[in-house]
Design a protein around this motif. Structure first.
Motif, PDB file in Angstrom:
ATOM      1  N   PRO A   1       0.809  -1.228   0.000  1.00 47.60           N
ATOM      2  CA  PRO A   1       0.000   0.000   0.000  1.00 47.60           C
ATOM      3  C   PRO A   1       0.839   1.273   0.000  1.00 47.60           C
ATOM      4  O   PRO A   1       0.434   2.271  -0.606  1.00 47.60           O
ATOM      5  CB  PRO A   1      -0.836  -0.125   1.273  1.00 47.60           C
ATOM      6  CG  PRO A   1      -0.075  -1.060   2.154  1.00 47.60           C
ATOM      7  CD  PRO A   1       0.582  -2.026   1.222  1.00 47.60           C
ATOM      8  N   ASP A   2       1.985   1.251   0.653  1.00 50.06           N
ATOM      9  CA  ASP A   2       2.814   2.453   0.688  1.00 50.06           C
ATOM     10  C   ASP A   2       3.326   2.804  -0.702  1.00 50.06           C
ATOM     11  O   ASP A   2       3.429   3.983  -1.057  1.00 50.06           O
ATOM     12  CB  ASP A   2       3.991   2.258   1.652  1.00 50.06           C
ATOM     13  CG  ASP A   2       3.551   2.194   3.107  1.00 50.06           C
ATOM     14  OD1 ASP A   2       2.401   2.573   3.400  1.00 50.06           O
ATOM     15  OD2 ASP A   2       4.356   1.751   3.949  1.00 50.06           O
ATOM     16  N   ARG A   3       3.666   1.775  -1.482  1.00 51.32           N
ATOM     17  CA  ARG A   3       4.137   2.021  -2.841  1.00 51.32           C
ATOM     18  C   ARG A   3       3.023   2.651  -3.680  1.00 51.32           C
ATOM     19  O   ARG A   3       3.236   3.655  -4.373  1.00 51.32           O
ATOM     20  CB  ARG A   3       4.613   0.703  -3.469  1.00 51.32           C
ATOM     21  CG  ARG A   3       4.845   0.740  -4.991  1.00 51.32           C
ATOM     22  CD  ARG A   3       5.999   1.671  -5.383  1.00 51.32           C
ATOM     23  NE  ARG A   3       6.137   1.768  -6.829  1.00 51.32           N
ATOM     24  CZ  ARG A   3       6.889   0.966  -7.565  1.00 51.32           C
ATOM     25  NH1 ARG A   3       7.572  -0.011  -6.987  1.00 51.32           N
ATOM     26  NH2 ARG A   3       6.983   1.124  -8.867  1.00 51.32           N
ATOM     27  N   PHE A   4       1.844   2.072  -3.619  1.00 52.27           N
ATOM     28  CA  PHE A   4       0.739   2.607  -4.412  1.00 52.27           C
ATOM     29  C   PHE A   4       0.384   4.022  -3.966  1.00 52.27           C
ATOM     30  O   PHE A   4       0.237   4.925  -4.798  1.00 52.27           O
ATOM     31  CB  PHE A   4      -0.476   1.684  -4.311  1.00 52.27           C
ATOM     32  CG  PHE A   4      -0.477   0.570  -5.314  1.00 52.27           C
ATOM     33  CD1 PHE A   4      -1.187   0.673  -6.494  1.00 52.27           C
ATOM     34  CD2 PHE A   4       0.240  -0.589  -5.080  1.00 52.27           C
ATOM     35  CE1 PHE A   4      -1.194  -0.345  -7.432  1.00 52.27           C
ATOM     36  CE2 PHE A   4       0.241  -1.627  -6.003  1.00 52.27           C
ATOM     37  CZ  PHE A   4      -0.474  -1.510  -7.180  1.00 52.27           C
ATOM     38  N   ALA A   5       0.227   4.222  -2.672  1.00 53.86           N
ATOM     39  CA  ALA A   5      -0.154   5.543  -2.181  1.00 53.86           C
ATOM     40  C   ALA A   5       0.902   6.584  -2.524  1.00 53.86           C
ATOM     41  O   ALA A   5       0.581   7.713  -2.922  1.00 53.86           O
ATOM     42  CB  ALA A   5      -0.381   5.496  -0.670  1.00 53.86           C
ATOM     43  N   GLY A   6       2.172   6.206  -2.393  1.00 55.52           N
ATOM     44  CA  GLY A   6       3.249   7.142  -2.691  1.00 55.52           C
ATOM     45  C   GLY A   6       3.261   7.567  -4.142  1.00 55.52           C
ATOM     46  O   GLY A   6       3.432   8.754  -4.458  1.00 55.52           O
ATOM     47  N   VAL A   7       3.087   6.622  -5.045  1.00 58.02           N
ATOM     48  CA  VAL A   7       3.080   6.950  -6.476  1.00 58.02           C
ATOM     49  C   VAL A   7       1.880   7.827  -6.813  1.00 58.02           C
ATOM     50  O   VAL A   7       2.003   8.809  -7.555  1.00 58.02           O
ATOM     51  CB  VAL A   7       3.076   5.657  -7.321  1.00 58.02           C
ATOM     52  CG1 VAL A   7       2.851   5.972  -8.800  1.00 58.02           C
ATOM     53  CG2 VAL A   7       4.385   4.894  -7.146  1.00 58.02           C
ATOM     54  N   ILE A   8       0.713   7.492  -6.269  1.00 55.69           N
ATOM     55  CA  ILE A   8      -0.489   8.284  -6.546  1.00 55.69           C
ATOM     56  C   ILE A   8      -0.342   9.711  -6.026  1.00 55.69           C
ATOM     57  O   ILE A   8      -0.630  10.680  -6.741  1.00 55.69           O
ATOM     58  CB  ILE A   8      -1.727   7.608  -5.927  1.00 55.69           C
ATOM     59  CG1 ILE A   8      -2.031   6.295  -6.656  1.00 55.69           C
ATOM     60  CG2 ILE A   8      -2.938   8.541  -5.976  1.00 55.69           C
ATOM     61  CD1 ILE A   8      -3.014   5.406  -5.920  1.00 55.69           C
ATOM     62  N   LEU A   9       0.113   9.867  -4.799  1.00 52.92           N
ATOM     63  CA  LEU A   9       0.250  11.207  -4.224  1.00 52.92           C
ATOM     64  C   LEU A   9       1.300  12.032  -4.960  1.00 52.92           C
ATOM     65  O   LEU A   9       1.099  13.232  -5.194  1.00 52.92           O
ATOM     66  CB  LEU A   9       0.591  11.095  -2.739  1.00 52.92           C
ATOM     67  CG  LEU A   9      -0.547  10.605  -1.842  1.00 52.92           C
ATOM     68  CD1 LEU A   9      -0.030  10.308  -0.440  1.00 52.92           C
ATOM     69  CD2 LEU A   9      -1.683  11.632  -1.793  1.00 52.92           C
ATOM     70  N   ASP A  10       2.405  11.416  -5.325  1.00 50.87           N
ATOM     71  CA  ASP A  10       3.432  12.133  -6.083  1.00 50.87           C
ATOM     72  C   ASP A  10       2.885  12.582  -7.430  1.00 50.87           C
ATOM     73  O   ASP A  10       3.099  13.736  -7.853  1.00 50.87           O
ATOM     74  CB  ASP A  10       4.652  11.240  -6.271  1.00 50.87           C
ATOM     75  CG  ASP A  10       5.698  11.879  -7.169  1.00 50.87           C
ATOM     76  OD1 ASP A  10       6.353  12.846  -6.729  1.00 50.87           O
ATOM     77  OD2 ASP A  10       5.850  11.427  -8.331  1.00 50.87           O
ATOM     78  N   PHE A  11       2.187  11.692  -8.115  1.00 50.50           N
ATOM     79  CA  PHE A  11       1.577  12.023  -9.406  1.00 50.50           C
ATOM     80  C   PHE A  11       0.623  13.205  -9.271  1.00 50.50           C
ATOM     81  O   PHE A  11       0.680  14.165 -10.054  1.00 50.50           O
ATOM     82  CB  PHE A  11       0.852  10.794  -9.948  1.00 50.50           C
ATOM     83  CG  PHE A  11      -0.159  11.085 -11.016  1.00 50.50           C
ATOM     84  CD1 PHE A  11       0.239  11.414 -12.298  1.00 50.50           C
ATOM     85  CD2 PHE A  11      -1.516  11.028 -10.725  1.00 50.50           C
ATOM     86  CE1 PHE A  11      -0.708  11.680 -13.289  1.00 50.50           C
ATOM     87  CE2 PHE A  11      -2.464  11.294 -11.703  1.00 50.50           C
ATOM     88  CZ  PHE A  11      -2.059  11.625 -12.989  1.00 50.50           C
ATOM     89  N   LEU A  12      -0.269  13.146  -8.286  1.00 47.28           N
ATOM     90  CA  LEU A  12      -1.247  14.225  -8.121  1.00 47.28           C
ATOM     91  C   LEU A  12      -0.572  15.547  -7.784  1.00 47.28           C
ATOM     92  O   LEU A  12      -0.949  16.604  -8.314  1.00 47.28           O
ATOM     93  CB  LEU A  12      -2.250  13.855  -7.030  1.00 47.28           C
ATOM     94  CG  LEU A  12      -3.186  12.677  -7.351  1.00 47.28           C
ATOM     95  CD1 LEU A  12      -4.053  12.349  -6.148  1.00 47.28           C
ATOM     96  CD2 LEU A  12      -4.054  12.974  -8.563  1.00 47.28           C
ATOM     97  N   ALA A  13       0.416  15.502  -6.912  1.00 45.75           N
ATOM     98  CA  ALA A  13       1.103  16.740  -6.525  1.00 45.75           C
ATOM     99  C   ALA A  13       1.785  17.384  -7.725  1.00 45.75           C
ATOM    100  O   ALA A  13       1.693  18.605  -7.931  1.00 45.75           O
ATOM    101  CB  ALA A  13       2.118  16.449  -5.422  1.00 45.75           C
ATOM    102  N   ARG A  14       2.459  16.568  -8.531  1.00 48.24           N
ATOM    103  CA  ARG A  14       3.180  17.108  -9.687  1.00 48.24           C
ATOM    104  C   ARG A  14       2.246  17.572 -10.786  1.00 48.24           C
ATOM    105  O   ARG A  14       2.335  18.704 -11.285  1.00 48.24           O
ATOM    106  CB  ARG A  14       4.133  16.058 -10.253  1.00 48.24           C
ATOM    107  CG  ARG A  14       5.356  15.774  -9.423  1.00 48.24           C
ATOM    108  CD  ARG A  14       6.303  14.820 -10.149  1.00 48.24           C
ATOM    109  NE  ARG A  14       5.737  13.486 -10.310  1.00 48.24           N
ATOM    110  CZ  ARG A  14       5.222  13.007 -11.443  1.00 48.24           C
ATOM    111  NH1 ARG A  14       5.180  13.774 -12.526  1.00 48.24           N
ATOM    112  NH2 ARG A  14       4.739  11.772 -11.495  1.00 48.24           N
ATOM    113  N   ARG A  15       1.331  16.707 -11.177  1.00 49.86           N
ATOM    114  CA  ARG A  15       0.552  16.978 -12.384  1.00 49.86           C
ATOM    115  C   ARG A  15      -0.569  17.984 -12.147  1.00 49.86           C
ATOM    116  O   ARG A  15      -0.871  18.792 -13.035  1.00 49.86           O
ATOM    117  CB  ARG A  15      -0.017  15.665 -12.924  1.00 49.86           C
ATOM    118  CG  ARG A  15       1.043  14.655 -13.348  1.00 49.86           C
ATOM    119  CD  ARG A  15       1.920  15.151 -14.501  1.00 49.86           C
ATOM    120  NE  ARG A  15       1.153  15.345 -15.700  1.00 49.86           N
ATOM    121  CZ  ARG A  15       0.888  14.372 -16.604  1.00 49.86           C
ATOM    122  NH1 ARG A  15       1.338  13.140 -16.401  1.00 49.86           N
ATOM    123  NH2 ARG A  15       0.198  14.647 -17.687  1.00 49.86           N
TER     124      ARG A  15
END
Length: 270
Positions: free
Chosen positions: A248-262
């Motif tokens: 879950p940490d991997r998925f949540a981290g990728v999603i949050l990073d994507f949203l913050a950047r894009r």
């Protein structure tokens, strides 16, 4: 945490901040997102809800169903909550619903993340899923759940987390024996309507799957990402279909990073 029910839908709200909507997969319910919620709700007002015919939401209409039925459910929920626009994350069938919704309601979708969801199945891949639908229609959800658990989780996770496995098993077994195969059929039919259509999408998009997800393969994810202009792809190693429970940490981290950047980039360009 607030839990309530609209005309059709049981939903839950966690956290504060800009909204984020999560759409679960076939046979599950909003509780599927529990492993990711602490991280996501720390930065977003996170909306989880039960699809029609799942959890505490109402059954879908009679007759043949389509992705449009679930897109309409999501639109009604956003209208009721007063959410004009939000990023939407969908898993498996939920990932198909997210794509349908983004095509139907582009002005309501600020970004999307599609997790472990099919794209452009071959005839053999489609036939394999159709066989499972037919089994479920003839014999009920119990006919397919054993093989599904093996496809969804690694052997190590199944051995170490028997209670989590049982939670998923009971979620699927509890589905209505008439409704479940009708929704399962949407998982088969919906792929065809999306495969070419997603090229029309113009929004920040993330496509994720797991390296060992046999039904939603890395090749599918890469083809999907290649079809959506400007999208990103992330492949999680060593996991099967339910990798978001195992990592879950991997998925949540990728999603949050994507949203913050894009999303920041989109606001700057606007």
């Amino acid at each position: 945490m607030a839990r309530t029910r609209s005309r059709l839908t049981c939903f839950q709200i966690d956290g504060e901040g800009p909204p984020l909507v999560l759409v679960h997969g076939l046979g599950m319910a909003r509780a599927m997102w529990a492993p990711l919620l602490p991280a996501l709700a720390a930065r977003h007002l996170t909306v989880t809800y039960d699809l029609l015919g799942h959890g505490d939401s109402r059954p879908p209409r009679a007759g043949k169903l389509a992705l449009a039925d679930f897109s309409a459910q999501l639109l009604e929920l956003l209208d009721e909550l007063g959410i004009a626009q939000a990023p939407i994350v969908g898993f498996s069938l939920g990932g198909m619903i997210v794509r349908r919704f983004a095509l139907d309601q582009p002005q309501r979708t600020s970004a999307m993340a599609v997790l472990n969801s099919p794209h452009g199945r071959t005839p053999a891949e489609r036939a394999a899923v159709q066989k499972r639908v037919d089994q479920a229609a003839a014999e009920g959800p119990a006919a397919t759940i054993g093989a599904a658990i093996e496809r969804w989780f690694t052997p190590a996770y199944r051995e170490a987390h028997p209670q989590a496995i049982e939670t998923i098993r009971q979620s699927v077994l509890g589905k209505d024996t008439d409704v479940y195969p009708r929704i399962y059929q949407v998982l088969v039919d919906g792929d065809d309507e999306l495969t070419s259509a997603v090229a029309a999408l113009r929004l920040p998009a993330l496509v994720m799957t797991c390296a060992d997800d046999s039904g939603n393969t890395p090749e599918m994810a890469r083809r999907m990402a290649a079809s959506i202009p400007g999208s990103e792809v992330d492949i999680v190693p060593g996991m099967r279909h339910m990798g978001l429970w195992e990592a879950p940490d991997r998925f949540a981290g990728v999603i949050l990073d994507f949203l913050a950047r894009r999303l920041d980039a989109s606001r700057t360009q606007a």
